[in-house]
Design a protein around this motif. Sequence first.
Motif, short mmCIF file in Angstrom:
data_model
loop_
_atom_site.label_atom_id
_atom_site.label_comp_id
_atom_site.label_asym_id
_atom_site.label_seq_id
_atom_site.Cartn_x
_atom_site.Cartn_y
_atom_site.Cartn_z
N GLN A 418 25.93 24.17 38.85
CA GLN A 418 27.13 24.97 39.10
C GLN A 418 27.39 25.12 40.61
OE1 GLN A 418 29.55 26.47 37.49
NE2 GLN A 418 28.97 26.04 35.38
N ILE A 419 26.32 25.36 41.38
CA ILE A 419 26.49 25.55 42.82
C ILE A 419 26.85 24.23 43.49
CG2 ILE A 419 25.27 26.20 44.95
CD1 ILE A 419 23.73 28.26 43.25
N GLY A 420 26.29 23.13 42.99
CA GLY A 420 26.64 21.81 43.52
C GLY A 420 28.12 21.50 43.35
N PHE A 451 32.34 33.22 41.07
CA PHE A 451 31.05 32.66 40.66
C PHE A 451 30.14 33.68 39.99
CE2 PHE A 451 26.56 31.56 41.88
CZ PHE A 451 26.41 30.52 40.97
N ARG A 452 30.26 34.95 40.40
CA ARG A 452 29.30 35.96 39.91
C ARG A 452 29.30 36.08 38.39
NH1 ARG A 452 26.54 40.04 42.41
NH2 ARG A 452 27.63 39.62 44.35
N SER A 453 30.47 36.16 37.76
CA SER A 453 30.51 36.32 36.30
C SER A 453 29.97 35.07 35.60
CB SER A 453 31.93 36.63 35.83
OG SER A 453 32.83 35.64 36.26
N THR A 462 20.04 37.81 33.56
CA THR A 462 18.70 38.01 34.14
C THR A 462 18.63 37.60 35.61
OG1 THR A 462 18.00 35.80 33.42
CG2 THR A 462 17.58 37.64 31.91
N GLY A 463 19.70 37.01 36.17
CA GLY A 463 19.67 36.51 37.54
C GLY A 463 20.09 37.55 38.56
N LEU A 464 19.58 37.44 39.79
CA LEU A 464 19.98 38.27 40.92
C LEU A 464 20.67 37.38 41.94
CD1 LEU A 464 16.67 40.29 41.37
CD2 LEU A 464 18.78 41.13 40.34
N LEU A 465 21.82 37.84 42.45
CA LEU A 465 22.62 37.01 43.36
C LEU A 465 23.00 37.83 44.58
CD1 LEU A 465 25.59 34.74 42.37
CD2 LEU A 465 25.95 36.56 44.01
N ASN A 466 22.75 37.29 45.77
CA ASN A 466 23.13 37.95 47.02
C ASN A 466 23.63 36.92 48.01
OD1 ASN A 466 21.96 40.84 46.63
ND2 ASN A 466 20.30 39.48 46.03
N HIS A 467 24.59 37.29 48.84
CA HIS A 467 25.10 36.34 49.82
C HIS A 467 25.45 37.05 51.13
CE1 HIS A 467 29.30 37.60 48.95
NE2 HIS A 467 28.85 37.73 47.72
N LEU A 468 25.52 36.25 52.20
CA LEU A 468 25.69 36.79 53.54
C LEU A 468 26.48 35.81 54.39
CD1 LEU A 468 24.79 38.98 55.61
CD2 LEU A 468 22.79 37.58 56.06
N GLU A 569 37.99 37.79 39.78
CA GLU A 569 37.26 36.53 39.76
C GLU A 569 37.95 35.50 38.87
OE1 GLU A 569 33.23 37.20 38.60
OE2 GLU A 569 32.69 38.23 40.45
N PHE A 570 38.65 35.97 37.81
CA PHE A 570 39.22 35.08 36.81
C PHE A 570 40.49 34.38 37.26
CE2 PHE A 570 42.08 34.36 33.19
CZ PHE A 570 41.28 33.59 32.36
N ILE A 571 41.36 35.09 38.00
CA ILE A 571 42.72 34.59 38.21
C ILE A 571 42.79 33.33 39.07
CG2 ILE A 571 43.87 36.80 37.83
CD1 ILE A 571 44.00 37.16 40.86
N LYS A 572 43.85 32.53 38.80
CA LYS A 572 44.16 31.33 39.60
C LYS A 572 45.32 31.64 40.54
CE LYS A 572 42.71 27.67 36.38
NZ LYS A 572 43.15 26.53 35.57
N GLU A 573 45.76 30.59 41.26
CA GLU A 573 46.81 30.75 42.28
C GLU A 573 48.13 31.27 41.70
OE1 GLU A 573 45.03 28.10 41.77
OE2 GLU A 573 44.23 27.25 43.63
N ASP A 574 48.43 30.93 40.42
CA ASP A 574 49.72 31.31 39.85
C ASP A 574 49.63 32.58 39.01
OD1 ASP A 574 48.19 30.22 37.82
OD2 ASP A 574 49.90 29.30 36.79
#
Length: 604
Positions: A418-420, A451-453, A462-468, A569-574
């Motif tokens: 997914q991240i790739g 990406f979070r959802s 069960t995953g933990l996600l953090n970013h900076l 997180e869900f919406i697109k450009e339109d």
Amino acid sequence: MKRQDLRNIAIIAHVDHGKTTLVDAMFRQSGIFRSNEKIQERAMDSIDLERERGITIMAKNTAVFYEGVKINIVDTPGHADFGGEVERTLKMVDGVLLLVDASEGPLPQTRFVLKKALELELPQIVVINKIDRPDARIQAVVNEVYDLFIDLDAVEEQLDFPVIYTNAKAGTAAIKPEDKSDDLKPLFEAILKRISPPDDKRDEILQLLVTNIDYNDYVGRLAIGRIFSGTVRVGDMVTVLLDNNELSKTKVTSMFTFEGLGRTEAKESCSGDIIALSGIEGINIGDTVSNYENPRALPRIKVDEPTISMVFSVNTSPFAGKEGKFVTSRQLRERLQKELLYNVSIKVDFSLMDSFEVMGRGELQLAILIEMMRREGYELSVAMPTTITKEINGVLHEPMEVLVIDIPEDYVGVITKQIGMRKGRMTKMHNNGFGRVRLEFRIPSRGLIGFRSQFLTDTRGTGLLNHLFDGYEPWQGNLTRRQTGALIADRAGRATAYAIFHLQPRGTMFTPENTQVYEGMVVGENSRENDIDVNIIKEKKLTNMRASGADDALLLVPPRPMNLDLALEFIKEDELVEVTPGSIRIRKKILQANKRPKLKQAKE
């Protein structure tokens, strides 16, 4: 000369490592509260949203007393999205408590807040918290903290920090992990010994840097800041050095110092203390309050540039104005202008017609602002979050993030894939034991939008996600925003169980039965890439042979409730998120189904 009766400290840490809980314990043991006084947990988290989400959003000031010494404490947010809060609160203090979870160790926001403290050359006390956890890795975490200091280019003196081991919930602290303790005395002693007292400059020219703004119904606007030099008294005439080098002459009508969760009225205060002044109109964060005759400015607060923007606009759906009190563009403009007074890390472009581009440090920061406005009675539409790019030497650059994820070993393959797809590159992989793996990636900021959802779904929660935020790189190429289409209501009415039952095979429904819908409203997610207009209000034709009671046999899958974070997180450009005090809806920008294809063709 030093003021031995005073210490100013900030508590810095990653989200959920126990800052606010530790402050609670310090309150109880310093005698701030009576023995029979009932206080709620996480007393410093005074905003409803802070309690609901379990995070600190706004920096708070408080003070406790220990052996005759006043300790001013600032509880800072741990999330990088609220970096503006961290930046300005560190300007007020002489040292920091760096709190680290005994199991999770240093995480991205630990790095963020520590980097700021090292840049300001503030002395640190490292506090290893939650040592009672069954999965605690105490010595390994201490080693990771030393590695982090070295990684951030700490000088030799900065590496000579004391380490205190605490269980904030139980209110205990110890010099060694195996020591038995009943209170926080070792922590208080370390603060008095390690954190240097402020200089006593009470006879010099007054200089107070405003780092926070508050409001009181009785005295009006309050300017909160630290006195770096001089003395201020109630009734004094002072000069406020505003932005753009403008000067404003005014009078101090009242003054407050901090004690526990409240403020105490004071007549006089001098250098080193953190106070709140009232009676100064038009004052903002970053301004300096100085001597009336001979004013001198302090350096203004600088905050990291915003990386994410969203367009806020007036709600134009068929349901507009039914739930909110504030629905016009003028009211939206006034609310955003008010936010700019308090929030130094947000910027707003007011040049658009009936809409406003709001720029901040991340999705969470802007989602918090939207949620606050919603609870205050505002109605608005919000467009898809986008990253803010900049041109460097004629080349388009975009913001990048360090992404750290902690997941069970079983999910490494699916998450890496997914991240790739989102242009992420793995930079580090570490197996902590206990069947979990910590992975580090460098990824474009826009790759994290939405990406979070997906991440929580793929790791079964069960995953933990953090970013900076981690600087800028040349544009990484096109990304796929969302690989599924939307199910869109093609007419207004009330959703029926009969229609939902027959639409379920097409995808995931967002709308429960008996909900009012309108044309152009997104009622579900299509399992395929294309959008589909559907009739969600369709009713079963009744005859003498088929009674309406037969609907009772329909088995409906529970709809997926879309809260604000998920909708953004869900919406697109339109698409837009329609935000009202009572509802969160997703809609197409162009509501009429027959006009949408024409707009798409025109763009192509």
